[in-house]
Motif scaffolding. Structure first.
Motif, PDB file in Angstrom:
ATOM      1  N   ALA A   1       0.747  -1.303  -0.424  1.00 40.23           N
ATOM      2  CA  ALA A   1      -0.012  -0.026  -0.031  1.00 40.23           C
ATOM      3  C   ALA A   1       0.677   1.262  -0.170  1.00 40.23           C
ATOM      4  O   ALA A   1       0.748   2.260  -0.193  1.00 40.23           O
ATOM      5  N   LEU A   2       2.206   1.292   0.934  1.00 45.11           N
ATOM      6  CA  LEU A   2       2.376   1.986   0.849  1.00 45.11           C
ATOM      7  C   LEU A   2       3.566   2.510  -0.360  1.00 45.11           C
ATOM      8  O   LEU A   2       3.525   4.354  -0.700  1.00 45.11           O
ATOM      9  N   TYR A   3       4.236   1.611  -1.169  1.00 48.15           N
ATOM     10  CA  TYR A   3       5.002   1.392  -2.522  1.00 48.15           C
ATOM     11  C   TYR A   3       3.852   2.606  -3.434  1.00 48.15           C
ATOM     12  O   TYR A   3       4.054   3.400  -4.352  1.00 48.15           O
ATOM     13  N   SER A   4       2.452   1.748  -3.220  1.00 44.51           N
ATOM     14  CA  SER A   4       1.812   1.936  -4.294  1.00 44.51           C
ATOM     15  C   SER A   4       1.518   3.728  -4.140  1.00 44.51           C
ATOM     16  O   SER A   4       0.938   4.525  -4.998  1.00 44.51           O
ATOM     17  N   LEU A   5       1.614   4.180  -3.290  1.00 43.06           N
ATOM     18  CA  LEU A   5       1.519   5.730  -2.949  1.00 43.06           C
ATOM     19  C   LEU A   5       2.854   6.067  -3.051  1.00 43.06           C
ATOM     20  O   LEU A   5       2.967   8.084  -3.022  1.00 43.06           O
ATOM     21  N   GLY A   6       4.113   5.670  -3.662  1.00 37.22           N
ATOM     22  CA  GLY A   6       5.575   6.218  -3.638  1.00 37.22           C
ATOM     23  C   GLY A   6       5.713   6.796  -2.417  1.00 37.22           C
ATOM     24  O   GLY A   6       6.572   7.176  -2.320  1.00 37.22           O
ATOM     25  N   TYR A   7       5.757   5.607  -1.512  1.00 37.46           N
ATOM     26  CA  TYR A   7       6.894   5.654   0.166  1.00 37.46           C
ATOM     27  C   TYR A   7       6.716   4.586  -0.392  1.00 37.46           C
ATOM     28  O   TYR A   7       6.831   3.671   0.264  1.00 37.46           O
ATOM     29  N   MET A   8       8.786   4.754  -0.547  1.00 41.63           N
ATOM     30  CA  MET A   8       9.198   3.457  -0.803  1.00 41.63           C
ATOM     31  C   MET A   8       9.992   2.937   0.785  1.00 41.63           C
ATOM     32  O   MET A   8      11.582   3.211   0.915  1.00 41.63           O
ATOM     33  N   VAL A   9       9.191   2.895   1.258  1.00 38.53           N
ATOM     34  CA  VAL A   9      10.298   2.747   3.332  1.00 38.53           C
ATOM     35  C   VAL A   9      10.670   1.366   2.826  1.00 38.53           C
ATOM     36  O   VAL A   9      10.514   0.066   2.592  1.00 38.53           O
ATOM     37  N   PRO A  10      12.185   1.609   3.515  1.00 41.92           N
ATOM     38  CA  PRO A  10      12.600   0.429   3.428  1.00 41.92           C
ATOM     39  C   PRO A  10      11.995  -0.907   4.727  1.00 41.92           C
ATOM     40  O   PRO A  10      11.547  -0.701   5.404  1.00 41.92           O
ATOM     41  N   PRO A  11      12.472  -2.228   4.098  1.00 36.87           N
ATOM     42  CA  PRO A  11      12.076  -2.910   5.035  1.00 36.87           C
ATOM     43  C   PRO A  11      12.274  -2.949   6.608  1.00 36.87           C
ATOM     44  O   PRO A  11      11.925  -3.238   7.250  1.00 36.87           O
ATOM     45  N   SER A  12      13.678  -1.915   7.063  1.00 33.85           N
ATOM     46  CA  SER A  12      14.296  -1.928   8.142  1.00 33.85           C
ATOM     47  C   SER A  12      12.968  -1.199   8.982  1.00 33.85           C
ATOM     48  O   SER A  12      12.305  -1.196  10.196  1.00 33.85           O
ATOM     49  N   VAL A  13      13.060  -0.432   8.436  1.00 35.15           N
ATOM     50  CA  VAL A  13      11.687   0.944   8.586  1.00 35.15           C
ATOM     51  C   VAL A  13      10.066   0.995   8.864  1.00 35.15           C
ATOM     52  O   VAL A  13      10.053   0.922   9.962  1.00 35.15           O
ATOM     53  N   LEU A  14       9.995  -0.648   7.565  1.00 32.99           N
ATOM     54  CA  LEU A  14       8.608  -0.899   7.923  1.00 32.99           C
ATOM     55  C   LEU A  14       8.651  -1.399   9.179  1.00 32.99           C
ATOM     56  O   LEU A  14       7.506  -1.737  10.348  1.00 32.99           O
ATOM     57  N   GLU A  15       9.734  -2.786   9.589  1.00 34.59           N
ATOM     58  CA  GLU A  15       9.455  -3.322  10.296  1.00 34.59           C
ATOM     59  C   GLU A  15       9.435  -2.706  11.783  1.00 34.59           C
ATOM     60  O   GLU A  15       8.342  -2.992  12.884  1.00 34.59           O
ATOM     61  N   VAL A  16      10.309  -1.558  12.111  1.00 31.98           N
ATOM     62  CA  VAL A  16       9.862  -0.705  13.240  1.00 31.98           C
ATOM     63  C   VAL A  16       8.798  -0.012  13.251  1.00 31.98           C
ATOM     64  O   VAL A  16       7.919   0.725  14.323  1.00 31.98           O
ATOM     65  N   LEU A  17       7.513   0.233  12.445  1.00 28.38           N
ATOM     66  CA  LEU A  17       6.582   0.472  11.999  1.00 28.38           C
ATOM     67  C   LEU A  17       5.555   0.214  12.298  1.00 28.38           C
ATOM     68  O   LEU A  17       5.041   0.596  13.822  1.00 28.38           O
ATOM     69  N   ILE A  18       6.052  -0.950  12.372  1.00 29.59           N
ATOM     70  CA  ILE A  18       4.821  -1.768  12.139  1.00 29.59           C
ATOM     71  C   ILE A  18       5.140  -2.452  13.940  1.00 29.59           C
ATOM     72  O   ILE A  18       4.372  -3.450  14.416  1.00 29.59           O
ATOM     73  N   SER A  19       5.930  -2.739  14.314  1.00 27.62           N
ATOM     74  CA  SER A  19       6.288  -3.568  15.684  1.00 27.62           C
ATOM     75  C   SER A  19       5.436  -2.822  16.427  1.00 27.62           C
ATOM     76  O   SER A  19       4.795  -3.022  17.674  1.00 27.62           O
ATOM     77  N   ARG A  20       5.153  -1.516  16.041  1.00 23.02           N
ATOM     78  CA  ARG A  20       4.543  -0.534  17.521  1.00 23.02           C
ATOM     79  C   ARG A  20       2.835  -1.376  17.760  1.00 23.02           C
ATOM     80  O   ARG A  20       2.569  -0.987  18.495  1.00 23.02           O
TER      81      ARG A  20
END
Length: 249
Positions: free
Chosen positions: A171-190
């Protein structure tokens, strides 16, 4: 190379200009039109209910409702005005966090106060000292959430009512936000629940993630004027960019 795409301009209230060589992408505020998306029925699911939004609502109506029409943008759906009206019990012309939570929550979807506080931070008038929003901001928020709902339903491929890490990434990629896997992991760990299972996001948590990524990306782009994916920041600028998102909720 920029991690959020090479686009000549951007605006928080308008979709980024797309590269003609790239497939069309959605955007938090202006997704492609969909015949199946009925934004006026947000926050309901595909089978709209009237609980909390119609004459049978347990919230009730004002005996002598104040005139909110002048505070809402022209063409605002009457249901949006009605929803604001039902929770503004003190007739102040503003809704605070508990009132906004009541307006946005339904039998199918409840918004956490954490998400509500973030939404108020992002949408309230900058000149407003108290954490509350008026009719104009409420209408903008309602419309924005309706469009986030369309994105959520598009990427909830298994129709579970939740978004997992892979679906969030897509979903984030489709919006143009290429979030790196390490950052995505931190984001979803919340959103872990302590069970050891990989977290899945309900709609309000998905909105929270998307709004934080979008907001911080836009703040970064203010410094990355050449859209290279890198920028020079002073310590004060860095703290001013990050801290409002951390302390707001």
């Amino acid at each position: 190379m920029s991690s959020y795409g090479n686009r000549p301009s951007y605006s928080p209230s308008a979709p980024p200009l797309s590269d003609p060589n790239e497939p069309p992408i959605a955007h938090p505020y202006h997704p492609p039109p969909s015949s199946s998306a009925n934004y006026s029925n947000y926050p309901h699911q595909s089978q709209p209910q009237t609980a909390g939004y119609g004459p049978g609502s347990s919230y009730g109506y004002y005996q002598n409702p104040p005139n909110y029409g002048s505070g809402f943008p022209p063409g605002t759906d009457p249901q949006v005005i009605q929803s604001f009206q039902m929770v503004d019990r003190d007739c102040s012309g503003f809704v605070e966090e508990k009132e906004l939570q009541q307006a946005l929550s339904s039998g199918y979807q409840r918004f956490s106060l954490r998400t509500i506080r973030l939404l108020i931070f992002l949408f309230k008038n900058p000149s407003e000292y108290f954490p509350r929003i008026g009719p104009k901001e409420f209408a903008a928020l309602w419309s924005c959430l309706g469009q986030w709902r369309a994105i959520f339903e598009r990427f909830d491929r298994d129709r579970s009512g939740k978004i997992d890490a892979t679906e969030l990434r897509d979903a984030l990629y489709s919006l143009g936000y290429m979030v790196p896997p390490s950052v995505l992991e931190v984001l979803i760990s919340r959103y872990t629940d302590g069970s050891g299972r990989r977290p899945e996001l309900c709609f309000d948590s998905f909105v929270e993630c998307g709004m934080v990524v979008k907001g911080l990306t836009e703040k970064f782009k203010e410094k990355d004027t050449r859209y290279t994916g890198s920028a020079k920041l002073t310590y004060d600028e860095f703290m001013a960019m990050i801290l409002p998102f951390i302390v707001s909720y």
